[in-house]
Motif scaffolding. Structure first.
Motif, PDB file in Angstrom:
ATOM      1  N   SER A  43     -31.221 -15.135 -58.096  1.00 20.73           N
ATOM      2  CA  SER A  43     -29.874 -14.592 -58.270  1.00 20.73           C
ATOM      3  C   SER A  43     -29.848 -13.216 -57.628  1.00 20.73           C
ATOM      4  O   SER A  43     -30.891 -12.641 -57.315  1.00 20.73           O
ATOM      5  CB  SER A  43     -29.493 -14.491 -59.746  1.00 20.73           C
ATOM      6  OG  SER A  43     -30.268 -13.491 -60.398  1.00 20.73           O
ATOM      7  N   ARG A  71     -24.375 -17.597 -61.220  1.00 21.14           N
ATOM      8  CA  ARG A  71     -23.100 -17.948 -61.839  1.00 21.14           C
ATOM      9  C   ARG A  71     -22.027 -18.311 -60.821  1.00 21.14           C
ATOM     10  O   ARG A  71     -20.845 -18.374 -61.146  1.00 21.14           O
ATOM     11  CB  ARG A  71     -22.641 -16.791 -62.732  1.00 21.14           C
ATOM     12  CG  ARG A  71     -23.432 -16.722 -64.036  1.00 21.14           C
ATOM     13  CD  ARG A  71     -22.979 -15.593 -64.937  1.00 21.14           C
ATOM     14  NE  ARG A  71     -23.717 -14.360 -64.665  1.00 21.14           N
ATOM     15  CZ  ARG A  71     -23.587 -13.237 -65.359  1.00 21.14           C
ATOM     16  NH1 ARG A  71     -22.707 -13.176 -66.345  1.00 21.14           N
ATOM     17  NH2 ARG A  71     -24.312 -12.174 -65.072  1.00 21.14           N
ATOM     18  N   LYS A  74     -21.795 -24.322 -57.337  1.00 17.54           N
ATOM     19  CA  LYS A  74     -23.058 -24.880 -56.872  1.00 17.54           C
ATOM     20  C   LYS A  74     -22.965 -25.669 -55.570  1.00 17.54           C
ATOM     21  O   LYS A  74     -23.992 -26.060 -55.014  1.00 17.54           O
ATOM     22  CB  LYS A  74     -23.656 -25.771 -57.977  1.00 17.54           C
ATOM     23  CG  LYS A  74     -23.939 -25.014 -59.274  1.00 17.54           C
ATOM     24  CD  LYS A  74     -24.885 -23.842 -59.035  1.00 17.54           C
ATOM     25  CE  LYS A  74     -25.277 -23.117 -60.303  1.00 17.54           C
ATOM     26  NZ  LYS A  74     -24.192 -22.253 -60.819  1.00 17.54           N
ATOM     27  N   ARG A 188     -35.778 -20.950 -66.387  1.00 17.99           N
ATOM     28  CA  ARG A 188     -34.546 -21.302 -67.107  1.00 17.99           C
ATOM     29  C   ARG A 188     -33.377 -21.442 -66.138  1.00 17.99           C
ATOM     30  O   ARG A 188     -32.586 -22.382 -66.230  1.00 17.99           O
ATOM     31  CB  ARG A 188     -34.234 -20.255 -68.173  1.00 17.99           C
ATOM     32  CG  ARG A 188     -35.132 -20.326 -69.407  1.00 17.99           C
ATOM     33  CD  ARG A 188     -34.582 -19.458 -70.535  1.00 17.99           C
ATOM     34  NE  ARG A 188     -34.576 -18.033 -70.179  1.00 17.99           N
ATOM     35  CZ  ARG A 188     -35.590 -17.214 -70.424  1.00 17.99           C
ATOM     36  NH1 ARG A 188     -36.702 -17.668 -71.009  1.00 17.99           N
ATOM     37  NH2 ARG A 188     -35.506 -15.932 -70.104  1.00 17.99           N
ATOM     38  N   ALA A 189     -33.262 -20.498 -65.208  1.00 19.04           N
ATOM     39  CA  ALA A 189     -32.160 -20.552 -64.242  1.00 19.04           C
ATOM     40  C   ALA A 189     -32.289 -21.762 -63.328  1.00 19.04           C
ATOM     41  O   ALA A 189     -31.287 -22.382 -62.947  1.00 19.04           O
ATOM     42  CB  ALA A 189     -32.125 -19.266 -63.427  1.00 19.04           C
ATOM     43  N   ASP A 192     -30.694 -25.369 -64.390  1.00 22.75           N
ATOM     44  CA  ASP A 192     -29.268 -25.648 -64.514  1.00 22.75           C
ATOM     45  C   ASP A 192     -29.029 -27.093 -64.058  1.00 22.75           C
ATOM     46  O   ASP A 192     -29.410 -27.475 -62.951  1.00 22.75           O
ATOM     47  CB  ASP A 192     -28.490 -24.677 -63.617  1.00 22.75           C
ATOM     48  CG  ASP A 192     -26.989 -24.846 -63.709  1.00 22.75           C
ATOM     49  OD1 ASP A 192     -26.505 -25.994 -63.591  1.00 22.75           O
ATOM     50  OD2 ASP A 192     -26.276 -23.837 -63.861  1.00 22.75           O
ATOM     51  N   GLU A 194     -26.566 -28.723 -62.878  1.00 25.94           N
ATOM     52  CA  GLU A 194     -25.880 -28.878 -61.591  1.00 25.94           C
ATOM     53  C   GLU A 194     -26.825 -28.639 -60.427  1.00 25.94           C
ATOM     54  O   GLU A 194     -26.736 -29.303 -59.385  1.00 25.94           O
ATOM     55  CB  GLU A 194     -24.707 -27.898 -61.500  1.00 25.94           C
ATOM     56  CG  GLU A 194     -23.493 -28.267 -62.304  1.00 25.94           C
ATOM     57  CD  GLU A 194     -22.337 -27.339 -61.975  1.00 25.94           C
ATOM     58  OE1 GLU A 194     -21.641 -27.584 -60.965  1.00 25.94           O
ATOM     59  OE2 GLU A 194     -22.143 -26.362 -62.722  1.00 25.94           O
TER      60      GLU A 194
END
Length: 289
Positions: A43, A71, A74, A188-189, A192, A194
């Motif tokens: 990110s 955020r 995607k 964790r990221a 996601d 998607e």
């Protein structure tokens, strides 16, 4: 935000075409956009955590999550990934009513920055590229680091172990600098749903794979020699993701390109050598930025 407040804002989202682009910003002054790399779980804020507040003392620093990450929406056009990323960043600048900005790009973000300079040169001031993607990629086999990155979502699928190996074995020179907390946050990221279903960075496949590969190699684009923007290429001498030889390829083709090779440094120059990197950025952009 006042000129003395260099803290990063909470962030917000703007609509660019059919996508939402999330970004944060800090500082005032000439606009400087920081574009992150394409590793799993990347990110804007995590990639530039050691740079934003320092650079915000002199610049209005804008830090987006690239499409496919963080955020932001995607979806990425896999037929022309770098062109699609560049269009998203160009659209973000338009949405923020920024006619022209300096760009800093690491790896995947470096490819997006360079492509924007080709596609919409009027939107770009100076370029700082750190180990950018798409430099000579069709002229040699992928590095072990790039293979590790591209295989994260394939095979038996993503795992914390695969991510730890990529971050510690390939992303940086000193593996001990990558803490368990960093791995956990990125993991964790990266999970996601998607992203797992539609990874943003992947090997081209299908009928148009060869055309996509050639489109993603800047050394095969005749426009590269027409990129006259003042450019600083910073490359880690021990980069195991994108080969340091790419720095010379860019300098040989771009008429206003300076090089800096950072010793005992891997692919994440802005993080591993943050003080050096921040000093180079300020000196290169200068007071006339």
């Amino acid at each position: 935000m006042t000129s003395t407040d260099n803290k990063v804002e909470a962030g917000r989202t703007v609509r660019v075409g059919d996508r939402d682009i999330f970004f944060t910003e800090a500082g005032t002054g000439p606009v400087l956009v920081l574009l992150h790399g394409g590793g799993p779980g990347a990110s804007g804020l995590s990639n530039y955590s050691r740079n934003i507040e320092v650079l915000a003392r002199r610049f209005r620093v804008i830090v987006p999550d690239l499409p496919g990450y963080g955020r932001s929406s995607k979806h990425i056009d896999q037929r022309d990934p770098f062109g699609d990323l560049a269009a998203a960043i160009g659209g973000l600048l338009e949405a923020l009513q920024v006619p022209r900005a300096h760009l800093i790009g690491n790896s995947y973000g470096g490819a997006a920055a360079l492509r924007l300079a080709m596609d919409r040169p009027e939107q770009v001031g100076k370029l700082i590229l750190m180990g950018p993607g798409g430099v000579g990629t069709t002229r040699t086999l992928p590095t072990s680091g790039l293979q590790s990155l591209l295989s994260y979502y394939t095979g038996q699928g993503p795992s914390r172990e695969k991510l730890a190996q990529f971050l510690r074995d390939y992303l940086v020179y000193d593996a001990s600098a990558i803490t368990d907390d960093i791995i956990d946050e990125r993991y964790r990221a990266s999970m996601d749903p998607e992203v797992v279903a539609n990874p943003p960075l992947r090997r081209p496949s299908g009928l148009g794979a060869l055309r996509t590969l050639w489109r993603m190699d800047f050394t095969r684009d005749p426009r590269l020699s027409s990129v006259t923007h003042p450019t600083l290429v910073i490359w880690g001498a021990d980069d195991q993701v994108n080969r340091p030889e790419g720095a010379r390829m860019l300098a040989d083709r771009m008429p206003n390109c300076d090089l800096y090779l950072a010793a005992r440094t891997g692919h994440w120059v802005q993080w591993e050598r943050a003080e050096l990197f921040n000093d180079l950025v300020v000196a290169f952009l200068g007071q006339s930025a």
